[in-house]
Design a protein around this motif. Structure first.
Motif, short mmCIF file in Angstrom:
data_model
loop_
_atom_site.label_atom_id
_atom_site.label_comp_id
_atom_site.label_asym_id
_atom_site.label_seq_id
_atom_site.Cartn_x
_atom_site.Cartn_y
_atom_site.Cartn_z
N UNK A 153 0.66 -1.31 0.12
CA UNK A 153 -0.21 0.05 0.06
C UNK A 153 0.78 1.29 -0.13
N UNK A 154 2.21 1.21 0.20
CA UNK A 154 2.99 2.21 0.40
C UNK A 154 3.03 3.06 -1.02
N UNK A 155 2.93 2.47 -2.05
CA UNK A 155 3.25 3.04 -3.38
C UNK A 155 2.00 3.81 -3.81
N UNK A 156 0.91 3.51 -2.98
CA UNK A 156 -0.20 4.45 -3.38
C UNK A 156 -0.19 5.77 -2.91
N UNK A 190 0.15 -1.10 5.74
CA UNK A 190 1.35 -0.61 4.72
C UNK A 190 2.35 -0.33 5.72
N UNK A 191 3.87 -0.71 5.13
CA UNK A 191 4.83 -0.42 6.13
C UNK A 191 5.56 0.66 5.44
N UNK A 192 6.26 1.43 6.43
CA UNK A 192 7.34 2.59 5.88
C UNK A 192 8.69 2.33 6.19
N UNK A 197 6.63 8.02 9.57
CA UNK A 197 5.82 7.71 8.71
C UNK A 197 5.03 9.06 8.00
N UNK A 198 5.16 9.10 6.76
CA UNK A 198 4.58 10.17 6.09
C UNK A 198 3.19 10.39 6.35
N UNK A 225 7.14 -0.32 12.03
CA UNK A 225 8.20 -1.72 12.35
C UNK A 225 9.68 -1.08 12.46
N UNK A 226 9.95 -0.26 11.32
CA UNK A 226 11.29 0.09 11.20
C UNK A 226 11.81 1.42 11.42
#
Length: 263
Positions: A153-156, A190-192, A197-198, A225-226
């Motif tokens: 989902x991050x690419x959306x 969705x992960x960042x 996170x934006x 998570x990161x």
């Protein structure tokens, strides 16, 4: 179709990755897609008995004939985080480690750069381009899975029309449940990467959680998570390292229903 590794191959692969000096060599030696389902017991040649028959030979007995339950087939739909881009696990991602932990047989249909609404036409895509997640549902059905895992989902967030993204998320889960009316669906947030996170990604997370829950999927909230863990992100500042992929797998496993054990 996706890439599958037999259980023993998965264990050897991840054990080798744990030894960083040989991680890359192991993946090159095996090759993505070159590992096939191995028989549970190899045929071993033995001595000839007096009547000329061979002794000491072990027949290959399918799991079903042994009374063992076959590993559930699990399809993974996602993006480069699921692919494992820029790591020795490219094409495999976190799917093999999670499958090892849960006794699954994975089929990885993830495509780098895609999302719920995001598709693209990179040079390595087929002529019709790389589809958004809904575009791989037919391939998922063809794999005849017991479980479908969606992680991405991050690419959306890069798309200008975020209303269209919300619509795409809702439509995807409607189509996914229609295609798999009784199968188990698992969805991760969705992960960042390792930075904050934006803000634009936050509503996408909320929409994914809402729509996954609406169709009866199990939603796994991985949070940030990161964040503040740059050692788990590759030099491109985007993708998880092999250790980062293992963290995804182990975090998802810990948040799912515990695996039933015999006895």
């Amino acid at each position: 179709m996706g890439n599958r590794l037999a259980k023993g191959d998965r264990r050897r692969l991840w054990a080798a990755i744990g030894a960083s000096a040989v991680a890359v060599g192991v993946v090159i030696a095996y090759g993505v897609g070159s590992l096939t389902d191995a028989p549970q017991e190899a045929v071993v040649a033995g001595d000839l008995a007096a009547d000329g028959t061979e002794t000491g030979q072990h027949a290959i007995v399918p799991d079903a004939e042994k009374g063992e339950q076959p590993e559930p087939v699990v399809v993974f739909i996602g993006d480069s985080y699921t692919v494992g881009q820029n790591t020795p696990l490219e094409g495999i991602g976190f799917t093999e480690r999670l499958s090892e932990l849960r006794d699954w047989q994975p089929v990885n249909l993830a495509i780098s750069g895609t999302g719920y609404a995001k598709s693209h036409e990179q040079s390595w895509c087929p002529p019709e381009g790389c589809p958004a997640y809904a575009g791989v549902i037919d391939d998922a059905v063809a794999a005849d899975p017991d479980i479908v895992v969606v992680s991405g989902g991050r690419n959306d967030m890069w798309l200008e029309d975020q209303a269209a993204v919300a619509t795409a998320i809702a439509e995807f889960y409607t189509q996914l449940r229609a295609a798999f009316p009784t199968e188990r669906l698992i969805v991760t947030s969705p992960l960042w990467s390792d930075g904050p996170t934006p803000a634009v990604l936050l509503p996408i997370r909320e929409q994914v959680a809402e729509q996954a829950t609406r169709v009866g999927a199990e939603y796994v909230d991985l949070g940030d998570l990161f964040e503040d863990r740059p050692e788990l992100i590759t030099d491109d500042d985007i993708h998880p390292t092999a250790d980062g992929l293992e963290l995804i797998a182990e975090s998802v496993d810990a948040l799912l229903t515990p695996v039933a054990t015999a006895g």
